[in-house]
Each structure stands twice: as structure tokens, then as C-alpha cells.
Design a protein around this motif. Sequence first.
Motif, PDB file in Angstrom:
ATOM      1  N   LYS A  44       0.728  -1.240   0.151  1.00 33.12           N
ATOM      2  CA  LYS A  44       0.037   0.105  -0.087  1.00 33.12           C
ATOM      3  C   LYS A  44       0.922   1.306  -0.008  1.00 33.12           C
ATOM      4  CE  LYS A  44      -3.627   2.307   2.046  1.00 33.12           C
ATOM      5  NZ  LYS A  44      -4.413   2.769   3.121  1.00 33.12           N
ATOM      6  N   ALA A  45       1.951   1.291   0.808  1.00 28.34           N
ATOM      7  CA  ALA A  45       2.936   2.356   0.793  1.00 28.34           C
ATOM      8  C   ALA A  45       3.590   2.601  -0.502  1.00 28.34           C
ATOM      9  CB  ALA A  45       3.797   2.161   1.797  1.00 28.34           C
ATOM     10  N   THR A  46       4.013   1.480  -1.240  1.00 31.23           N
ATOM     11  CA  THR A  46       4.590   1.456  -2.524  1.00 31.23           C
ATOM     12  C   THR A  46       3.506   2.070  -3.477  1.00 31.23           C
ATOM     13  OG1 THR A  46       5.905  -0.182  -1.781  1.00 31.23           O
ATOM     14  CG2 THR A  46       5.944   0.329  -4.092  1.00 31.23           C
ATOM     15  N   LEU A  47       2.246   1.828  -3.419  1.00 31.04           N
ATOM     16  CA  LEU A  47       1.282   2.004  -4.383  1.00 31.04           C
ATOM     17  C   LEU A  47       1.044   3.574  -4.290  1.00 31.04           C
ATOM     18  CD1 LEU A  47      -1.327  -0.879  -4.540  1.00 31.04           C
ATOM     19  CD2 LEU A  47       0.162  -0.003  -6.481  1.00 31.04           C
ATOM     20  N   HIS A  48       1.083   3.854  -3.104  1.00 31.63           N
ATOM     21  CA  HIS A  48       1.043   5.537  -2.783  1.00 31.63           C
ATOM     22  C   HIS A  48       2.188   6.305  -3.389  1.00 31.63           C
ATOM     23  CE1 HIS A  48       1.878   9.047  -0.132  1.00 31.63           C
ATOM     24  NE2 HIS A  48       0.542   9.076  -0.190  1.00 31.63           N
ATOM     25  N   CYS A  49       3.266   5.628  -3.111  1.00 29.14           N
ATOM     26  CA  CYS A  49       4.412   6.441  -4.182  1.00 29.14           C
ATOM     27  C   CYS A  49       4.382   6.389  -5.284  1.00 29.14           C
ATOM     28  CB  CYS A  49       5.868   5.750  -3.450  1.00 29.14           C
ATOM     29  SG  CYS A  49       6.237   6.473  -1.525  1.00 29.14           S
ATOM     30  N   LEU A  50       4.031   5.172  -5.987  1.00 28.68           N
ATOM     31  CA  LEU A  50       3.697   4.882  -7.274  1.00 28.68           C
ATOM     32  C   LEU A  50       2.805   5.878  -7.815  1.00 28.68           C
ATOM     33  CD1 LEU A  50       4.658   3.170  -9.490  1.00 28.68           C
ATOM     34  CD2 LEU A  50       2.877   1.650  -9.148  1.00 28.68           C
ATOM     35  N   THR A  51       1.952   6.081  -7.346  1.00 27.12           N
ATOM     36  CA  THR A  51       0.582   7.106  -7.701  1.00 27.12           C
ATOM     37  C   THR A  51       1.413   8.417  -7.807  1.00 27.12           C
ATOM     38  OG1 THR A  51      -0.892   5.730  -6.661  1.00 27.12           O
ATOM     39  CG2 THR A  51      -1.599   8.139  -7.195  1.00 27.12           C
ATOM     40  N   PHE A 151       7.043   0.878 -14.400  1.00 25.98           N
ATOM     41  CA  PHE A 151       6.422   0.993 -12.875  1.00 25.98           C
ATOM     42  C   PHE A 151       6.383  -0.313 -12.081  1.00 25.98           C
ATOM     43  CE2 PHE A 151       4.302   5.170 -14.550  1.00 25.98           C
ATOM     44  CZ  PHE A 151       5.333   5.912 -13.866  1.00 25.98           C
ATOM     45  N   LEU A 152       5.915  -1.293 -12.893  1.00 22.49           N
ATOM     46  CA  LEU A 152       5.847  -2.767 -12.394  1.00 22.49           C
ATOM     47  C   LEU A 152       7.137  -3.273 -11.697  1.00 22.49           C
ATOM     48  CD1 LEU A 152       4.024  -5.121 -11.850  1.00 22.49           C
ATOM     49  CD2 LEU A 152       5.029  -6.045 -14.072  1.00 22.49           C
ATOM     50  N   VAL A 153       8.102  -2.887 -12.330  1.00 22.32           N
ATOM     51  CA  VAL A 153       9.681  -3.408 -11.855  1.00 22.32           C
ATOM     52  C   VAL A 153       9.755  -2.375 -10.866  1.00 22.32           C
ATOM     53  CG1 VAL A 153      12.055  -3.411 -12.288  1.00 22.32           C
ATOM     54  CG2 VAL A 153      10.531  -4.095 -14.120  1.00 22.32           C
ATOM     55  N   ALA A 154       9.614  -1.106 -10.883  1.00 23.87           N
ATOM     56  CA  ALA A 154       9.956  -0.182  -9.636  1.00 23.87           C
ATOM     57  C   ALA A 154       8.861  -0.880  -8.399  1.00 23.87           C
ATOM     58  CB  ALA A 154       9.557   1.069 -10.027  1.00 23.87           C
ATOM     59  N   PHE A 155       7.841  -1.204  -8.626  1.00 22.80           N
ATOM     60  CA  PHE A 155       6.973  -1.670  -7.465  1.00 22.80           C
ATOM     61  C   PHE A 155       7.370  -2.636  -6.945  1.00 22.80           C
ATOM     62  CE2 PHE A 155       3.776  -4.135  -5.834  1.00 22.80           C
ATOM     63  CZ  PHE A 155       2.772  -3.326  -5.122  1.00 22.80           C
ATOM     64  N   VAL A 156       7.947  -3.615  -7.553  1.00 18.35           N
ATOM     65  CA  VAL A 156       8.614  -4.997  -7.203  1.00 18.35           C
ATOM     66  C   VAL A 156       9.766  -4.805  -6.304  1.00 18.35           C
ATOM     67  CG1 VAL A 156       9.574  -7.140  -7.783  1.00 18.35           C
ATOM     68  CG2 VAL A 156       7.180  -6.401  -8.996  1.00 18.35           C
ATOM     69  N   VAL A 157      10.598  -3.854  -6.833  1.00 16.18           N
ATOM     70  CA  VAL A 157      11.783  -3.431  -6.125  1.00 16.18           C
ATOM     71  C   VAL A 157      11.578  -2.531  -4.823  1.00 16.18           C
ATOM     72  CG1 VAL A 157      13.983  -2.237  -6.472  1.00 16.18           C
ATOM     73  CG2 VAL A 157      13.101  -3.759  -8.318  1.00 16.18           C
ATOM     74  N   THR A 158      10.636  -1.740  -5.236  1.00 12.28           N
ATOM     75  CA  THR A 158      10.664  -0.611  -3.997  1.00 12.28           C
ATOM     76  C   THR A 158       9.542  -1.262  -2.865  1.00 12.28           C
ATOM     77  OG1 THR A 158      10.529   1.087  -5.365  1.00 12.28           O
ATOM     78  CG2 THR A 158       9.676   1.594  -3.375  1.00 12.28           C
ATOM     79  N   THR A 159       8.965  -2.230  -2.858  1.00  9.00           N
ATOM     80  CA  THR A 159       7.933  -2.742  -1.834  1.00  9.00           C
ATOM     81  C   THR A 159       8.816  -3.471  -0.900  1.00  9.00           C
ATOM     82  OG1 THR A 159       5.851  -3.259  -3.542  1.00  9.00           O
ATOM     83  CG2 THR A 159       6.033  -4.593  -1.277  1.00  9.00           C
TER      84      THR A 159
END
Length: 179
Positions: A44-51, A151-159
Amino acid sequence: MQHDAHAHHEHHQHHGHGGHSAAHEHGAHQGHDHGPASWAMAAKATLHCLTGCAIGEVLGMIIGTALGWGNAPTMALAIVLAFFFGYSLTLWAVVRAGLSLKAAVGVALAADTLSITVMEIVDNGVLLLVPGAMDAHLSDALFWGALAFAFLVAFVVTTPVNKWMIGRGKGHAVVHRYH
């Protein structure tokens, strides 16, 4: 005093953190043993940043393209706007929760800096590595496909980064104190 703080915390509802109770989250924010953060909370925190990053990056690319800029200045603008919108989403949430703007800026910087930095390094790195992505136009499927993949790769790495930070009472754990 802790009871009053807990009651105040329960009054402000969270928007879903993998079934964690308010009491568990409250304890995690008071400098006690933070224990492992849930993957749901980290996601959820990562999705917040991703947004925020996505809004800023797409807007930066649109502006850079409209002004006829090259790749480097357009990417720089997109990164600056990604940080701006990433921080803005947090600022909006904590100011709405009653924090002063000055305090909210400190919370946003503490909560989002590492997460946005990792996300920007990864997603821009991926875009640089996808053949033709940097030369694709906004009307090209390659542009949007490469951006979605980045963005998908960034989500996977940042989570996992966010999970690690939240588990130590840092990053988005700081923001959750004010929800």
C-alpha cells in the motif's frame, strides 16, 4: 496518556493494512519493537508512492514533449514532478489529519524520500534499458507499455524497501501515525 493517543488513533480510520489492528499499528509507531511489517502495508505504501511518481512522470513527459525538449531535460522534469507529486499526496493526507504545513513537510520528507528515490532510479533505469522507449512518442504503444513495465519493476523493487522501513518505524510508518 497512551490510552488517549490510542483512542485518537482509532478515531482516524486506516484504509486497510492487511488486517493489522489499530493497537498493533499504534505500538509500531511509538518506538517499541516494530516487528515485521506486513507485505500488504508495504504494498500500500509503495502504491501510494507509485501514484505520485506516475502522475509526475507522465505530466513531465507530456510537458517536455509539448515543449520539444530532448530526453534528458524531459526526464529531469519528470523526476522533479514525480517527487513533487509523491510528496504532495503525503502532505495533503497529513495536513488533512490536522498537522501544520511545516510539520507535514517533515513527515512527507521522512516518509517518502527513500521510497520515491528508489522508485525513480528503478523505473527510469528500466526505461533507459528498454530498446526504443526513450524515443517513443506519447501516442506510441511502446511508450505506454515500457512505462507500465518500468512502474511494475519499480513496484516490485520498492515494496521490500518500504516493508523494511515500516518494520523499523520509518518511511510510511511515520505517516500512519497521523491517520
